[in-house]
Design a protein around this motif. Structure first.
Motif, short mmCIF file in Angstrom:
data_model
loop_
_atom_site.label_atom_id
_atom_site.label_comp_id
_atom_site.label_asym_id
_atom_site.label_seq_id
_atom_site.Cartn_x
_atom_site.Cartn_y
_atom_site.Cartn_z
N LEU A 62 24.57 56.42 -23.64
CA LEU A 62 24.02 56.67 -24.97
C LEU A 62 24.46 58.00 -25.57
CD1 LEU A 62 20.39 55.30 -24.48
CD2 LEU A 62 22.29 54.21 -25.69
N LEU A 63 25.26 58.75 -24.83
CA LEU A 63 25.73 60.04 -25.34
C LEU A 63 26.51 59.91 -26.65
CD1 LEU A 63 25.87 63.07 -24.86
CD2 LEU A 63 27.90 62.70 -23.44
N PRO A 64 27.43 58.93 -26.80
CA PRO A 64 28.13 58.80 -28.09
C PRO A 64 27.18 58.52 -29.25
CG PRO A 64 29.27 57.58 -26.36
CD PRO A 64 27.96 57.99 -25.79
N LEU A 65 26.14 57.72 -29.00
CA LEU A 65 25.18 57.43 -30.06
C LEU A 65 24.41 58.68 -30.44
CD1 LEU A 65 23.59 55.48 -31.89
CD2 LEU A 65 22.10 55.03 -29.94
N ALA A 66 24.00 59.46 -29.45
CA ALA A 66 23.26 60.70 -29.74
C ALA A 66 24.12 61.65 -30.57
CB ALA A 66 22.82 61.36 -28.43
N TRP A 67 25.41 61.72 -30.25
CA TRP A 67 26.30 62.59 -31.02
C TRP A 67 26.46 62.08 -32.45
CZ3 TRP A 67 28.26 67.22 -31.12
CH2 TRP A 67 29.36 67.49 -31.94
N GLY A 74 18.53 66.20 -35.33
CA GLY A 74 18.30 67.60 -35.66
C GLY A 74 17.23 67.80 -36.72
N ALA A 75 16.98 66.77 -37.53
CA ALA A 75 15.96 66.87 -38.57
C ALA A 75 14.55 66.72 -38.02
CB ALA A 75 16.21 65.81 -39.65
N VAL A 76 14.42 66.28 -36.78
CA VAL A 76 13.10 66.11 -36.15
C VAL A 76 12.66 67.43 -35.53
CG1 VAL A 76 11.82 64.85 -34.38
CG2 VAL A 76 13.62 63.70 -35.67
N LEU A 186 12.52 58.32 -36.15
CA LEU A 186 13.83 57.93 -35.62
C LEU A 186 13.91 56.44 -35.36
CD1 LEU A 186 14.46 60.76 -32.98
CD2 LEU A 186 15.57 60.51 -35.21
N LEU A 187 15.10 55.89 -35.48
CA LEU A 187 15.31 54.50 -35.12
C LEU A 187 15.12 54.33 -33.62
CD1 LEU A 187 18.48 53.72 -37.28
CD2 LEU A 187 16.12 53.01 -37.74
N PRO A 188 14.68 53.15 -33.18
CA PRO A 188 14.37 52.96 -31.75
C PRO A 188 15.51 53.32 -30.81
CG PRO A 188 13.51 51.13 -33.02
CD PRO A 188 14.31 51.96 -33.97
N LEU A 189 16.74 52.87 -31.12
CA LEU A 189 17.86 53.15 -30.22
C LEU A 189 18.23 54.63 -30.24
CD1 LEU A 189 19.61 51.69 -28.21
CD2 LEU A 189 21.29 51.29 -30.00
N THR A 190 18.07 55.27 -31.39
CA THR A 190 18.32 56.71 -31.47
C THR A 190 17.32 57.48 -30.62
OG1 THR A 190 19.19 56.47 -33.71
CG2 THR A 190 18.56 58.67 -33.02
N ALA A 191 16.05 57.07 -30.69
CA ALA A 191 15.02 57.71 -29.87
C ALA A 191 15.30 57.51 -28.39
CB ALA A 191 13.65 57.15 -30.23
N THR A 192 15.76 56.33 -28.03
CA THR A 192 16.12 56.05 -26.64
C THR A 192 17.26 56.97 -26.20
OG1 THR A 192 15.46 53.74 -26.91
CG2 THR A 192 16.86 54.26 -25.04
N ALA A 193 18.21 57.20 -27.08
CA ALA A 193 19.32 58.10 -26.77
C ALA A 193 18.83 59.53 -26.57
CB ALA A 193 20.36 58.04 -27.88
N VAL A 194 17.88 59.95 -27.38
CA VAL A 194 17.31 61.30 -27.23
C VAL A 194 16.72 61.48 -25.84
CG1 VAL A 194 15.44 62.82 -27.99
CG2 VAL A 194 16.87 61.68 -29.68
N ILE A 195 15.94 60.51 -25.41
CA ILE A 195 15.26 60.60 -24.11
C ILE A 195 16.27 60.61 -22.97
CG2 ILE A 195 13.69 59.38 -22.56
CD1 ILE A 195 12.43 58.26 -25.23
N SER A 196 17.21 59.69 -23.01
CA SER A 196 18.18 59.56 -21.92
C SER A 196 19.12 60.76 -21.85
CB SER A 196 18.98 58.27 -22.08
OG SER A 196 18.14 57.14 -21.98
N VAL A 197 19.63 61.21 -23.00
CA VAL A 197 20.56 62.33 -23.01
C VAL A 197 19.86 63.63 -22.63
CG1 VAL A 197 22.09 63.71 -24.47
CG2 VAL A 197 22.12 61.21 -24.63
#
Length: 304
Positions: A62-67, A74-76, A186-197
């Protein structure tokens, strides 16, 4: 006007139905997580290694999605990001997994996931100003009664102590994640990326420094199942499903689907691990699931 009203009702019904399906998808994955984790720890895979495996792989995926979503992330506010990363990331896995190692998979699913709607409701009232309906209040009451039954059965069997306290702490951590996700927008997949990364960056280096990867390679027979469940299903699939349910149903209502997990987790643990829950524990798990169904019977949110 009647046509517009009818279209609006159909839209609300569709949103609610999809929210139920997303919530059930997350519940199905969670139900098996407790047993899969217990299988790992009884086969000499420490909880720390399972957490490293879970977020090492999912974080890289999920690192590419987080980037790509770095501006939205960053707005959160930092406080919300912290509660999201801690509440559903490596700290939660370490707390809940240690509880499983000390007690049982069925008890972990019953207590942690059973109490989640209660803590989420309290935090939602304080920070999201969500309203408490009669169905929600009745469902939460049923959940509390079920948790009391499970706890009583646990103490009667001599399986309480630190493990039980860790499960309660895990429920509070996941409730904080639920409310923080709702407030973040945040969108669900973006939030998942935040947690995992976040777990990949902050926890995985420490785990690798302690030779976690070497211990994993000592158990090749366990790796495939744990990679599939810990990294793909639990770390990505369940969080994505749960995030979609939160977006469509709201934090408090989405969390009640987690209370379906106790009954399923007790059954799965009994079949796979031959755990033998007592009558009080079985009754409590049934009450937790019933409370979830009652609490879910309120008007769905129109947000998607």
């Amino acid at each position: 006007m009647p046509a517009k009203v009818s279209a609006g009702r159909w839209r609300d019904a569709a949103i609610g139905a999809s929210g139920y399906l997303w919530g059930l998808g997350a519940a199905a994955i969670w139900s098996g997580w407790w047993t899969v984790t217990r299988v790992g720890v009884v086969n000499d895979l420490p909880v720390a290694d399972l957490a490293g495996l879970r977020f090492g792989i999912s974080g890289l995926l999920l690192l590419p999605l987080a980037w790509r979503e770095r501006r939205a992330i960053g707005a959160v506010g930092p406080r919300l990001l912290f509660f999201m990363a801690a509440g559903a990331g490596a700290p939660y896995v370490l707390v809940a997994g240690t509880g499983v190692a000390l007690t049982s998979a069925g008890l972990g699913g019953a207590i942690t996931v059973g109490l989640l709607p209660v803590f989420t409701l309290i935090l939602s009232i304080l920070f999201l100003r969500e309203k408490v309906t009669r169905h929600l209040a009745a469902g939460i009451g049923c959940i509390l009664l079920g948790a009391a039954f499970v706890t009583a059965g646990t103490w009667e069997a001599g399986r309480g102590g630190y493990g039980l306290a860790l499960f309660v702490a895990g429920a509070l951590m996941w409730a904080a994640y639920t409310v923080a996700l709702k407030r973040s927008g945040l969108l669900p997949l973006t939030a998942t990326a935040v947690i995992s990364v976040a777990s990949l960056a902050l926890y995985t280096p420490i785990w690798l420094a302690l030779s976690g990867s070497a211990r994993l390679l000592a158990h090749p027979e366990e790796l495939l199942m744990q990679i599939l469940y810990q990294s793909l299903l639990a770390a990505i699939g369940a969080l994505y499903c749960y995030g979609r349910a939160i977006n469509r149903l709201g934090a408090a209502r989405a969390s009640v689907f987690a209370a379906i997990v106790p009954l399923f987790s007790v059954i799965i643990a009994a079949v796979v691990l031959h755990e033998s829950p007592g009558l009080l524990e079985l009754s409590g798990a049934a009450l937790l699931a019933t409370g979830a169904l009652i609490a879910a019977r309120q008007k769905p949110s129109s947000r998607c």
